[in-house]
Design a protein around this motif. Structure first.
Motif, PDB file in Angstrom:
ATOM      1  N   SER A  48      58.539  37.700 -33.326  1.00 16.00           N
ATOM      2  CA  SER A  48      58.323  36.377 -33.083  1.00 16.00           C
ATOM      3  C   SER A  48      58.215  36.565 -31.516  1.00 16.00           C
ATOM      4  CB  SER A  48      59.572  35.500 -33.558  1.00 16.00           C
ATOM      5  OG  SER A  48      59.453  35.289 -34.920  1.00 16.00           O
ATOM      6  N   ARG A  51      58.203  33.636 -28.227  1.00 18.07           N
ATOM      7  CA  ARG A  51      58.506  31.858 -27.985  1.00 18.07           C
ATOM      8  C   ARG A  51      58.320  31.833 -26.716  1.00 18.07           C
ATOM      9  NH1 ARG A  51      62.657  33.364 -31.533  1.00 18.07           N
ATOM     10  NH2 ARG A  51      62.568  32.162 -33.668  1.00 18.07           N
ATOM     11  N   SER A  71      58.068  28.771 -23.754  1.00 16.25           N
ATOM     12  CA  SER A  71      58.622  27.323 -23.482  1.00 16.25           C
ATOM     13  C   SER A  71      57.838  26.953 -22.363  1.00 16.25           C
ATOM     14  CB  SER A  71      60.051  27.541 -23.106  1.00 16.25           C
ATOM     15  OG  SER A  71      60.871  27.684 -24.335  1.00 16.25           O
ATOM     16  N   THR A 108      48.939  25.309 -27.897  1.00 16.60           N
ATOM     17  CA  THR A 108      48.891  25.691 -29.246  1.00 16.60           C
ATOM     18  C   THR A 108      47.296  25.320 -29.955  1.00 16.60           C
ATOM     19  OG1 THR A 108      51.253  25.140 -29.482  1.00 16.60           O
ATOM     20  CG2 THR A 108      49.784  25.076 -31.753  1.00 16.60           C
ATOM     21  N   ASP A 143      53.160  28.256 -34.334  1.00 17.13           N
ATOM     22  CA  ASP A 143      53.687  26.686 -34.689  1.00 17.13           C
ATOM     23  C   ASP A 143      54.294  26.325 -33.462  1.00 17.13           C
ATOM     24  OD1 ASP A 143      53.740  26.657 -37.559  1.00 17.13           O
ATOM     25  OD2 ASP A 143      54.857  28.295 -37.480  1.00 17.13           O
ATOM     26  N   ARG A 144      54.529  25.253 -33.233  1.00 14.73           N
ATOM     27  CA  ARG A 144      54.894  24.308 -32.097  1.00 14.73           C
ATOM     28  C   ARG A 144      56.145  23.252 -32.487  1.00 14.73           C
ATOM     29  NH1 ARG A 144      54.519  19.474 -29.854  1.00 14.73           N
ATOM     30  NH2 ARG A 144      53.042  19.013 -31.140  1.00 14.73           N
ATOM     31  N   ASP A 145      57.323  23.479 -31.758  1.00 17.17           N
ATOM     32  CA  ASP A 145      58.342  22.551 -31.897  1.00 17.17           C
ATOM     33  C   ASP A 145      58.847  22.060 -30.520  1.00 17.17           C
ATOM     34  OD1 ASP A 145      60.507  21.298 -32.897  1.00 17.17           O
ATOM     35  OD2 ASP A 145      61.952  23.012 -32.998  1.00 17.17           O
ATOM     36  N   THR A 187      58.126  24.152 -27.060  1.00 14.64           N
ATOM     37  CA  THR A 187      58.029  25.400 -27.443  1.00 14.64           C
ATOM     38  C   THR A 187      57.092  25.950 -28.522  1.00 14.64           C
ATOM     39  OG1 THR A 187      60.499  25.846 -26.879  1.00 14.64           O
ATOM     40  CG2 THR A 187      59.468  27.425 -28.187  1.00 14.64           C
ATOM     41  N   LEU A 188      56.230  27.049 -28.128  1.00 16.56           N
ATOM     42  CA  LEU A 188      55.401  27.631 -28.898  1.00 16.56           C
ATOM     43  C   LEU A 188      55.972  28.858 -29.471  1.00 16.56           C
ATOM     44  CD1 LEU A 188      52.441  28.191 -29.901  1.00 16.56           C
ATOM     45  CD2 LEU A 188      51.908  29.108 -27.560  1.00 16.56           C
ATOM     46  N   GLU A 189      55.549  29.153 -30.900  1.00 15.54           N
ATOM     47  CA  GLU A 189      56.068  30.477 -31.352  1.00 15.54           C
ATOM     48  C   GLU A 189      55.054  31.016 -32.014  1.00 15.54           C
ATOM     49  OE1 GLU A 189      59.312  32.179 -34.529  1.00 15.54           O
ATOM     50  OE2 GLU A 189      58.998  30.236 -34.572  1.00 15.54           O
ATOM     51  N   ARG A 202      54.330  33.841 -34.695  1.00 15.87           N
ATOM     52  CA  ARG A 202      55.088  35.017 -35.589  1.00 15.87           C
ATOM     53  C   ARG A 202      53.918  36.009 -35.986  1.00 15.87           C
ATOM     54  NH1 ARG A 202      57.189  35.678 -41.049  1.00 15.87           N
ATOM     55  NH2 ARG A 202      58.890  37.122 -40.900  1.00 15.87           N
TER      56      ARG A 202
END
Length: 83
Positions: A10, A12, A14, A25, A45-47, A50-52, A54
Motif C-alpha cells: 500500500s 499512501r 498525503s 486521484t 482510493d481516497r480518504d 490522503t490517496l492510497e 494498493r
C-alpha cells in the motif's frame, strides 16, 4: 486462468488539501483500466486528503514492478493542474 495475488503493498500519499488529493486521484483513474497484467492489479482510493494505491501481485518481481509503475504514475498525476 486466474493467478492468486499473494503479495501486496500500500502506497499512501498525503496532500495539503482534500481538493488536491481528489485531483490526483481523478488523474489516476483511467490508468486502473489501462494497465493489464495477469500477475498484478491495483486499486486507487481516497480518504480526505490522503490517496492510497494498493498493489497486489502474484510474485515479488511483479510487486516491485507495480510499485515502481504506480509511484511514477502518481508523480506525473501530481503535476496535473500545476501549470
Amino acid at each position: 486462468m486466474t493467478t492468486a495475488h499473494e503479495h501486496d503493498a500500500s502506497l499512501r500519499f498525503s496532500y495539503d488539501s482534500e481538493r488536491r488529493a481528489r485531483i490526483v486521484t481523478e488523474a489516476l483513474a483511467p490508468e486502473i483500466d489501462q494497465i493489464e497484467d495477469p500477475r498484478s492489479a491495483a486499486t486507487v482510493d481516497r480518504d480526505g486528503d490522503t490517496l492510497e494505491v494498493r498493489i497486489t501481485a502474484a510474485d515479488l518481481v511483479a510487486l516491485r514492478a507495480g510499485v515502481n509503475s504506480w509511484t511514477r504514475l502518481v508523480e506525473v498525476a501530481e503535476t496535473v493542474g500545476l501549470q
